[in-house]
Design a protein around this motif. Structure first.
Motif, PDB file in Angstrom:
ATOM      1  N   VAL A 175      55.228  88.406 108.347  1.00  0.00           N
ATOM      2  CA  VAL A 175      54.718  87.707 107.165  1.00  0.00           C
ATOM      3  C   VAL A 175      55.847  86.869 106.575  1.00  0.00           C
ATOM      4  CG1 VAL A 175      53.643  87.972 104.897  1.00  0.00           C
ATOM      5  CG2 VAL A 175      53.181  89.665 106.687  1.00  0.00           C
ATOM      6  N   GLY A 176      55.579  85.618 106.354  1.00  0.00           N
ATOM      7  CA  GLY A 176      56.563  84.737 105.731  1.00  0.00           C
ATOM      8  C   GLY A 176      56.513  84.852 104.209  1.00  0.00           C
ATOM      9  N   LEU A 177      57.649  85.103 103.573  1.00  0.00           N
ATOM     10  CA  LEU A 177      57.657  85.218 102.113  1.00  0.00           C
ATOM     11  C   LEU A 177      57.340  83.886 101.443  1.00  0.00           C
ATOM     12  CD1 LEU A 177      60.692  87.597 101.426  1.00  0.00           C
ATOM     13  CD2 LEU A 177      58.264  88.127 101.359  1.00  0.00           C
ATOM     14  N   GLU A 178      57.611  82.785 102.143  1.00  0.00           N
ATOM     15  CA  GLU A 178      57.274  81.489 101.556  1.00  0.00           C
ATOM     16  C   GLU A 178      55.775  81.306 101.393  1.00  0.00           C
ATOM     17  OE1 GLU A 178      57.303  81.019 106.008  1.00  0.00           O
ATOM     18  OE2 GLU A 178      58.533  82.015 104.491  1.00  0.00           O
ATOM     19  N   ASP A 179      54.987  82.130 102.127  1.00  0.00           N
ATOM     20  CA  ASP A 179      53.536  82.126 101.967  1.00  0.00           C
ATOM     21  C   ASP A 179      53.072  83.258 101.043  1.00  0.00           C
ATOM     22  OD1 ASP A 179      53.233  79.988 103.796  1.00  0.00           O
ATOM     23  OD2 ASP A 179      53.355  81.393 105.483  1.00  0.00           O
ATOM     24  N   ALA A 180      53.691  84.438 101.177  1.00  0.00           N
ATOM     25  CA  ALA A 180      53.244  85.604 100.429  1.00  0.00           C
ATOM     26  C   ALA A 180      53.517  85.480  98.935  1.00  0.00           C
ATOM     27  CB  ALA A 180      53.920  86.867 100.976  1.00  0.00           C
ATOM     28  N   LEU A 227      51.614  84.881  93.121  1.00  0.00           N
ATOM     29  CA  LEU A 227      51.691  84.165  91.847  1.00  0.00           C
ATOM     30  C   LEU A 227      50.342  83.558  91.489  1.00  0.00           C
ATOM     31  CD1 LEU A 227      55.175  82.405  92.176  1.00  0.00           C
ATOM     32  CD2 LEU A 227      54.608  84.542  91.000  1.00  0.00           C
ATOM     33  N   ASP A 228      49.620  83.070  92.493  1.00  0.00           N
ATOM     34  CA  ASP A 228      48.281  82.516  92.227  1.00  0.00           C
ATOM     35  C   ASP A 228      47.348  83.593  91.690  1.00  0.00           C
ATOM     36  OD1 ASP A 228      49.035  80.016  93.030  1.00  0.00           O
ATOM     37  OD2 ASP A 228      48.212  80.182  95.059  1.00  0.00           O
ATOM     38  N   GLU A 229      47.463  84.815  92.217  1.00  0.00           N
ATOM     39  CA  GLU A 229      46.591  85.894  91.749  1.00  0.00           C
ATOM     40  C   GLU A 229      46.874  86.239  90.292  1.00  0.00           C
ATOM     41  OE1 GLU A 229      45.518  90.559  92.698  1.00  0.00           O
ATOM     42  OE2 GLU A 229      46.246  89.281  94.312  1.00  0.00           O
ATOM     43  N   LEU A 230      48.126  86.070  89.863  1.00  0.00           N
ATOM     44  CA  LEU A 230      48.482  86.371  88.476  1.00  0.00           C
ATOM     45  C   LEU A 230      48.028  85.279  87.514  1.00  0.00           C
ATOM     46  CD1 LEU A 230      52.026  87.871  89.079  1.00  0.00           C
ATOM     47  CD2 LEU A 230      50.038  89.077  88.172  1.00  0.00           C
ATOM     48  N   GLY A 231      47.605  84.136  88.033  1.00  0.00           N
ATOM     49  CA  GLY A 231      47.027  83.096  87.192  1.00  0.00           C
ATOM     50  C   GLY A 231      48.050  82.312  86.379  1.00  0.00           C
ATOM     51  N   PRO A 232      47.605  81.735  85.262  1.00  0.00           N
ATOM     52  CA  PRO A 232      48.474  80.870  84.454  1.00  0.00           C
ATOM     53  C   PRO A 232      49.744  81.547  83.965  1.00  0.00           C
ATOM     54  CG  PRO A 232      46.181  80.654  83.777  1.00  0.00           C
ATOM     55  CD  PRO A 232      46.230  81.791  84.733  1.00  0.00           C
ATOM     56  N   ALA A 233      49.707  82.867  83.772  1.00  0.00           N
ATOM     57  CA  ALA A 233      50.889  83.566  83.262  1.00  0.00           C
ATOM     58  C   ALA A 233      52.078  83.421  84.192  1.00  0.00           C
ATOM     59  CB  ALA A 233      50.569  85.051  83.069  1.00  0.00           C
ATOM     60  N   ALA A 234      51.826  83.225  85.494  1.00  0.00           N
ATOM     61  CA  ALA A 234      52.909  83.138  86.471  1.00  0.00           C
ATOM     62  C   ALA A 234      53.281  81.708  86.828  1.00  0.00           C
ATOM     63  CB  ALA A 234      52.525  83.892  87.736  1.00  0.00           C
ATOM     64  N   ALA A 235      52.697  80.748  86.133  1.00  0.00           N
ATOM     65  CA  ALA A 235      52.924  79.346  86.488  1.00  0.00           C
ATOM     66  C   ALA A 235      54.381  78.932  86.320  1.00  0.00           C
ATOM     67  CB  ALA A 235      52.018  78.437  85.650  1.00  0.00           C
ATOM     68  N   GLU A 236      55.096  79.550  85.378  1.00  0.00           N
ATOM     69  CA  GLU A 236      56.474  79.164  85.104  1.00  0.00           C
ATOM     70  C   GLU A 236      57.510  79.978  85.877  1.00  0.00           C
ATOM     71  OE1 GLU A 236      57.114  76.521  83.259  1.00  0.00           O
ATOM     72  OE2 GLU A 236      54.930  76.286  83.085  1.00  0.00           O
ATOM     73  N   VAL A 237      57.057  80.917  86.698  1.00  0.00           N
ATOM     74  CA  VAL A 237      58.006  81.723  87.474  1.00  0.00           C
ATOM     75  C   VAL A 237      58.748  80.823  88.459  1.00  0.00           C
ATOM     76  CG1 VAL A 237      58.245  83.589  89.165  1.00  0.00           C
ATOM     77  CG2 VAL A 237      56.658  83.835  87.253  1.00  0.00           C
ATOM     78  N   ARG A 238      60.072  80.923  88.469  1.00  0.00           N
ATOM     79  CA  ARG A 238      60.899  80.104  89.360  1.00  0.00           C
ATOM     80  C   ARG A 238      61.139  80.863  90.660  1.00  0.00           C
ATOM     81  NH1 ARG A 238      63.432  79.473  84.281  1.00  0.00           N
ATOM     82  NH2 ARG A 238      65.003  81.054  84.848  1.00  0.00           N
ATOM     83  N   THR A 239      61.092  80.152  91.782  1.00  0.00           N
ATOM     84  CA  THR A 239      61.308  80.782  93.091  1.00  0.00           C
ATOM     85  C   THR A 239      62.406  80.047  93.850  1.00  0.00           C
ATOM     86  OG1 THR A 239      59.609  79.423  94.161  1.00  0.00           O
ATOM     87  CG2 THR A 239      58.901  81.538  93.237  1.00  0.00           C
ATOM     88  N   ASP A 240      63.170  80.788  94.614  1.00  0.00           N
ATOM     89  CA  ASP A 240      64.222  80.231  95.462  1.00  0.00           C
ATOM     90  C   ASP A 240      64.202  80.992  96.781  1.00  0.00           C
ATOM     91  OD1 ASP A 240      66.402  79.072  96.618  1.00  0.00           O
ATOM     92  OD2 ASP A 240      67.892  79.989  95.293  1.00  0.00           O
ATOM     93  N   ILE A 241      63.372  80.516  97.702  1.00  0.00           N
ATOM     94  CA  ILE A 241      63.211  81.165  98.996  1.00  0.00           C
ATOM     95  C   ILE A 241      63.715  80.212 100.069  1.00  0.00           C
ATOM     96  CG2 ILE A 241      61.573  82.191 100.619  1.00  0.00           C
ATOM     97  CD1 ILE A 241      59.797  82.858  98.246  1.00  0.00           C
ATOM     98  N   PRO A 242      64.809  80.514 100.748  1.00  0.00           N
ATOM     99  CA  PRO A 242      65.367  79.608 101.762  1.00  0.00           C
ATOM    100  C   PRO A 242      64.367  79.306 102.868  1.00  0.00           C
ATOM    101  CG  PRO A 242      66.913  81.369 101.221  1.00  0.00           C
ATOM    102  CD  PRO A 242      65.619  81.730 100.572  1.00  0.00           C
ATOM    103  N   ALA A 243      64.419  78.095 103.357  1.00  0.00           N
ATOM    104  CA  ALA A 243      63.486  77.685 104.410  1.00  0.00           C
ATOM    105  C   ALA A 243      63.727  78.444 105.711  1.00  0.00           C
ATOM    106  CB  ALA A 243      63.609  76.176 104.643  1.00  0.00           C
ATOM    107  N   ASP A 244      64.958  78.868 105.955  1.00  0.00           N
ATOM    108  CA  ASP A 244      65.274  79.564 107.205  1.00  0.00           C
ATOM    109  C   ASP A 244      65.222  81.085 107.061  1.00  0.00           C
ATOM    110  OD1 ASP A 244      67.424  79.774 105.538  1.00  0.00           O
ATOM    111  OD2 ASP A 244      68.949  79.349 107.067  1.00  0.00           O
ATOM    112  N   LEU A 245      64.604  81.576 105.998  1.00  0.00           N
ATOM    113  CA  LEU A 245      64.519  83.019 105.781  1.00  0.00           C
ATOM    114  C   LEU A 245      63.636  83.659 106.853  1.00  0.00           C
ATOM    115  CD1 LEU A 245      65.374  85.199 103.591  1.00  0.00           C
ATOM    116  CD2 LEU A 245      63.016  84.990 102.762  1.00  0.00           C
ATOM    117  N   PRO A 246      64.082  84.752 107.483  1.00  0.00           N
ATOM    118  CA  PRO A 246      63.225  85.405 108.486  1.00  0.00           C
ATOM    119  C   PRO A 246      61.941  85.944 107.853  1.00  0.00           C
ATOM    120  CG  PRO A 246      65.490  86.248 108.593  1.00  0.00           C
ATOM    121  CD  PRO A 246      65.382  85.426 107.346  1.00  0.00           C
ATOM    122  N   ALA A 247      60.904  86.028 108.667  1.00  0.00           N
ATOM    123  CA  ALA A 247      59.676  86.688 108.214  1.00  0.00           C
ATOM    124  C   ALA A 247      59.945  88.183 108.070  1.00  0.00           C
ATOM    125  CB  ALA A 247      58.545  86.443 109.208  1.00  0.00           C
ATOM    126  N   VAL A 248      59.159  88.839 107.237  1.00  0.00           N
ATOM    127  CA  VAL A 248      59.288  90.285 107.071  1.00  0.00           C
ATOM    128  C   VAL A 248      58.224  90.990 107.890  1.00  0.00           C
ATOM    129  CG1 VAL A 248      60.315  90.106 104.789  1.00  0.00           C
ATOM    130  CG2 VAL A 248      57.830  90.305 104.995  1.00  0.00           C
TER     131      VAL A 248
END
Length: 344
Positions: A196-201, A206-227
Motif C-alpha cells: 500500500v502506498g502512503l501517498e494514496d492511503a 483525510l477525505d474521510e475526515l471531511g472539512p476538518a482535515a482540509a488544513e492538515v499538512r503532509t510531507d510524503i516523499p515520492a520515493d517512499l517505499p510502499a508499506v
C-alpha cells in the motif's frame, strides 16, 4: 516465592526424612455446610509432596491438626514429641501459605471480572452519549427537512443536509470502531496484507475526515517505499490517529504528517502542537474508554488510539508516542516496508 506452600511442605519432608506430607481440609457437605471432624469421607487433600501422600488423617503415621478444618498428615515414620512441636510450627505456616495462595487466586479471578465490568459500564456510557449525540443531530436535521410547517431556502436546506451527512459519518466511524475493537479482542479480525502506498492511503483517510482535515499538512516523499499492510485497516488507523491530533490541535495550527523509511520500516509521524501528554501517561491513552467522563459533543468513545494500536500490531507494526519539539504530541506509526516481508 510465588508458591510457598509446596516449598514449605517439601522442606518439612526433607527435614524429617518423610515419604510424603499432605495438607487435608474438611470438605463441605452436599448442602455446602462445613464438614465435621468426626464424619467419614469429608476430608480432601489440598496440597501434598512426596510419594503416595495421605488422603485422610488416619492414612499417615503422624497427624498434626492446624484448626477445626485443616490438618497436616506425615507419611513415612512416626515422630517423637519434640519433633512434633517443630512440625506444629510448620503446619501453622502451611495454613498461612494456603490462605495466601487462595487469596491470590481470588484476586486473579476478580481482576478480569472487574475489567470486564468496567468495560461494559464504559460501553454503556459510550452508547448513551457518543452514539446518541450524532444520531440525534441527524434525526433532527431530517425531521426538520420533512416538516410541512417550515419552508427552507436552498442555503438552509443545504446546511441541514450537511449536518445530517456529517452526523451519520461520525456515527458510522463510532460503530466501526466498536465493531473492530470487539473483533480485535475476540481474535476474529481478518487481516489481508498487501503493498500500500502512503501517498494514496493518507489522502483517503483525510477525505474521510471531511472539512476538518482540509488544513492538515503532509510531507510524503515520492520515493517512499510502499508499506505491507491491510488497506482497510490502515485507513482506520490513520483516520483515528489523525482525528485525535485534530481534536487537540490549537486553532490555526493544524497537524502535520511526515513519512520516512529506515531499516526496512516506514515511519509515519502525525504531529500536533497541542497541550501534549506527560510521558508517564502515554500508555494510558491506548486503553479503551480512557476519555469517558471528560468529553464534549465532539469527542469519541475513547477507542480510537486503543483500536489503532491493536490494528497496527495486527499488521506487524506499532504505534508509539513522542513529544513534539516545542510542545505537543507526535504519534509514530511504524509498518514494515512491502519488500521486507519475512515470507518474501
Amino acid at each position: 516465592g510465588e508458591r510457598p506452600l509446596p516449598a514449605l511442605l517439601d522442606r518439612l519432608r526433607e527435614t524429617f526424612a518423610l515419604r510424603a506430607v499432605s495438607v487435608l481440609e474438611l470438605a463441605p457437605d452436599a448442602q455446602g455446610r462445613p464438614g465435621r471432624a468426626h464424619e467419614e469421607g469429608v476430608w480432601r487433600r489440598v496440597a501434598s509432596v512426596g510419594v503416595d501422600p495421605a488422603g485422610s488423617p488416619g492414612a499417615g503415621e503422624t497427624t498434626v491438626p492446624v484448626d477445626e478444618r485443616l490438618t497436616v498428615v506425615l507419611s513415612g515414620r512416626r515422630l517423637e514429641a519434640a519433633d512434633r512441636r517443630i512440625v506444629e510450627a510448620f503446619a501453622a505456616q502451611a495454613a498461612v501459605a494456603l490462605r495466601q495462595e487462595r487469596l491470590a487466586e481470588e484476586a486473579a479471578t476478580a481482576r478480569p471480572l472487574a475489567e470486564a465490568d468496567r468495560l461494559r459500564t464504559a460501553l454503556l456510557a459510550a452508547v448513551s452519549h457518543d452514539l446518541r449525540t450524532p444520531l440525534a443531530s441527524a434525526k433532527a436535521a431530517v425531521s426538520s427537512l420533512r416538516s410541512p410547517d417550515v419552508e427552507f431556502d436552498p442555503e438552509d436546506r443545504a446546511e441541514l443536509l450537511a449536518t445530517a451527512d456529517e452526523s451519520l459519518d461520525r456515527l458510522g466511524r463510532l460503530v466501526a470502531n466498536l465493531l473492530d475493537m470487539s473483533r480485535l479482542q475476540a481474535g476474529a479480525l481478518g487481516v489481508t496484507r498487501t503493498a500500500v502506498g502512503l501517498e494514496d492511503a493518507v489522502p483517503l483517510a483525510l477525505d474521510e475526515l471531511g472539512p476538518a482535515a482540509a488544513e492538515v499538512r503532509t510531507d510524503i516523499p515520492a520515493d517512499l517505499p510502499a508499506v505491507d499492510a491491510d488497506p482497510g485497516l490502515l485507513e482506520r488507523v490513520l483516520v483515528n490517529v489523525v482525528a485525535n491530533a485534530l481534536r487537540h490541535s490549537p486553532a490555526g495550527r493544524p497537524p502535520t504528517i511526515t513519512a520516512s523509511a529506515h531499516a526496512g520500516q516506514v515511519e509515519l509521524r502525525i504531529i500536533d502542537t497541542g497541550p501534549g501528554i506527560p510521558e508517564d501517561r502515554w500508555e494510558h491513552v491506548f486503553l479503551p474508554f480512557q476519555r469517558l467522563g471528560d468529553r464534549d459533543n465532539q469527542t469519541g468513545v475513547g477507542l480510537g488510539l486503543a483500536l489503532s494500536r491493536g490494528l497496527a500490531e495486527a499488521m506487524g507494526g506499532s504505534i508509539t508516542p513522542e513529544t513534539t519539539p516545542g510542545g505537543g504530541l507526535t504519534m509514530v506509526l511504524r509498518l514494515p516496508a512491502a519488500d521486507e516481508r519475512p515470507d518474501r
